[in-house]
Design an enzyme around this catalytic site. Structure first.
Site, PDB file in Angstrom:
ATOM      1  CB  SER A  21       7.977  33.033 -36.881  1.00  0.00           C
ATOM      2  OG  SER A  21       7.097  32.240 -37.463  1.00  0.00           O
ATOM      3  CG  ASN A  22       4.594  33.543 -41.251  1.00  0.00           C
ATOM      4  OD1 ASN A  22       3.613  33.507 -40.762  1.00  0.00           O
ATOM      5  ND2 ASN A  22       5.494  33.022 -41.961  1.00  0.00           N
ATOM      6  NE  ARG A  23      -0.272  39.856 -37.927  1.00  0.00           N
ATOM      7  CZ  ARG A  23      -1.350  40.720 -38.483  1.00  0.00           C
ATOM      8  NH1 ARG A  23      -0.796  41.826 -39.363  1.00  0.00           N
ATOM      9  NH2 ARG A  23      -2.495  40.538 -38.167  1.00  0.00           N
ATOM     10  CB  ALA A  88       2.630  31.774 -43.674  1.00  0.00           C
TER      11      ALA A  88
END
Ligand code: CTP
Length: 215
Positions: A21-23, A88
Site C-alpha cells: 500500500s502507501n502512506r 493514492a
C-alpha cells in the site's frame, strides 16, 4: 452539484496476511468530501482503508483494492458533476495472491508484479463535456512538469499538485500546499494551510469551471 470524491490508499494483497500500500491517510480526500458537503453539494465518497471516521451527510463506499475502486468509480461517475480523485491508488499488485501465508523460512519471496488499472485513464472515455474531472499529483521532484503531464494524459480539467517531499504537509499531515493546474493553462497556488482550507479553495475553483461549462 453532485460531487464524487475518492480518498485514501488502496491495498493489494500479497498473501492472506500481507499487502502493499502507501502512506496516504485519506485526510485530503475526506476534507474535500466534507468541504463539498458543507457547501451544500450531494457527496459520495469512495474510500480505501483509512483510520478516519465516516463523514456525516456523505454517502460512503468502502473499497480495498484498485480494482474495487475502479468498479465503484465506474458505477457512480455517470451521474456526477464533479469528480475529485484524491485517492493514492497503488500502482502495482502481485500477479498472483499466494493462497497460503508465505513462510519466513522460505526466504525473501520473489514476487512477480503487474500494473493496477489507471482509474482516471480508464474512465476518461466516459467523461461528458459538462463534467469536471480533477486529479491529484503526488510528486517528490519536477512537481509542475509531472503534474501538467498527468493532467494532459488523464484528460483532466484540473490537477492539484502537492510536493510530498516537504515536511509538515502532504501524506499523513493535517496541512498541505497545492498548485492547481487548469486545462486553460492557468495555475492557482494555495500556500501552506490546513487540508480543510485547501479543500475549500479547490472546490471553489472546480465549481467555477463547472459553472462556465454549464453556461
Ligand atoms: N490514479 C488513478 N489510477 C491509478 C493511479 C493514479 O486514477 N492507478 C490517479 C490518482 O488518484 C491521482 C492521479 O491519478 O488523481 C495521479 O496519481 P499519481 O500517483 O500522482 O500518478 P501516477 O499516475 O501513479 O504516476 P507516477 O506513479 O508516475 O507518479
Amino acid at each position: 452539484m453532485k460531487v464524487l470524491v475518492t480518498a485514501g490508499p488502496t491495498r493489494e494483497a500479497i498473501d492472506p496476511v500481507r499487502f502493499i500500500s502507501n502512506r496516504s491517510s485519506g485526510k485530503m480526500g475526506y476534507a474535500v468530501a466534507e468541504a463539498a458537503r458543507d457547501a451544500g453539494h450531494a457527496v459520495r465518497l469512495i474510500s480505501g482503508p483509512v483510520a478516519l471516521a465516516a463523514p456525516e451527510g456523505v454517502a460512503l463506499v468502502r473499497v480495498t483494492t484498485a480494482a474495487e475502486m475502479l468498479a465503484a468509480v465506474k458505477q457512480h461517475v455517470r451521474g456526477c458533476d464533479v469528480l475529485v480523485m484524491a485517492a493514492a491508488v497503488s500502482d502495482w499488485r502481485p500477479k498472483k495472491i499466494a493462497a497460503l501465508k508465505l513462510k519466513k523460512s522460505d526466504g525473501p519471496p520473489r514476487i512477480a508484479w503487474e500494473a493496477t488499472p489507471d482509474i482516471l485513464k480508464t474512465i476518461a472515455p466516459l467523461k461528458k463535456n459538462a463534467q469536471v474531472f480533477c486529479g491529484f499529483a503526488a510528486e517528490t521532484d519536477r512537481v509542475a512538469a509531472e503534474a501538467k503531464r498527468k493532467r494532459r494524459e488523464k484528460n483532466l480539467d484540473a490537477i492539484a499538485a502537492n510536493d510530498v517531499s516537504k515536511k509538515g504537509r502532504g501524506f499523513e499531515s493535517d496541512r498541505n500546499a497545492l498548485t492547481i493546474f487548469l486545462a486553460t493553462g492557468r495555475a492557482v497556488r494555495v500556500a501552506p494551510t490546513t487540508k480543510k482550507n485547501c479543500a475549500r479553495i479547490l472546490l471553489g475553483v472546480l465549481a467555477g469551471i463547472e459553472k462556465k461549462k454549464k453556461k
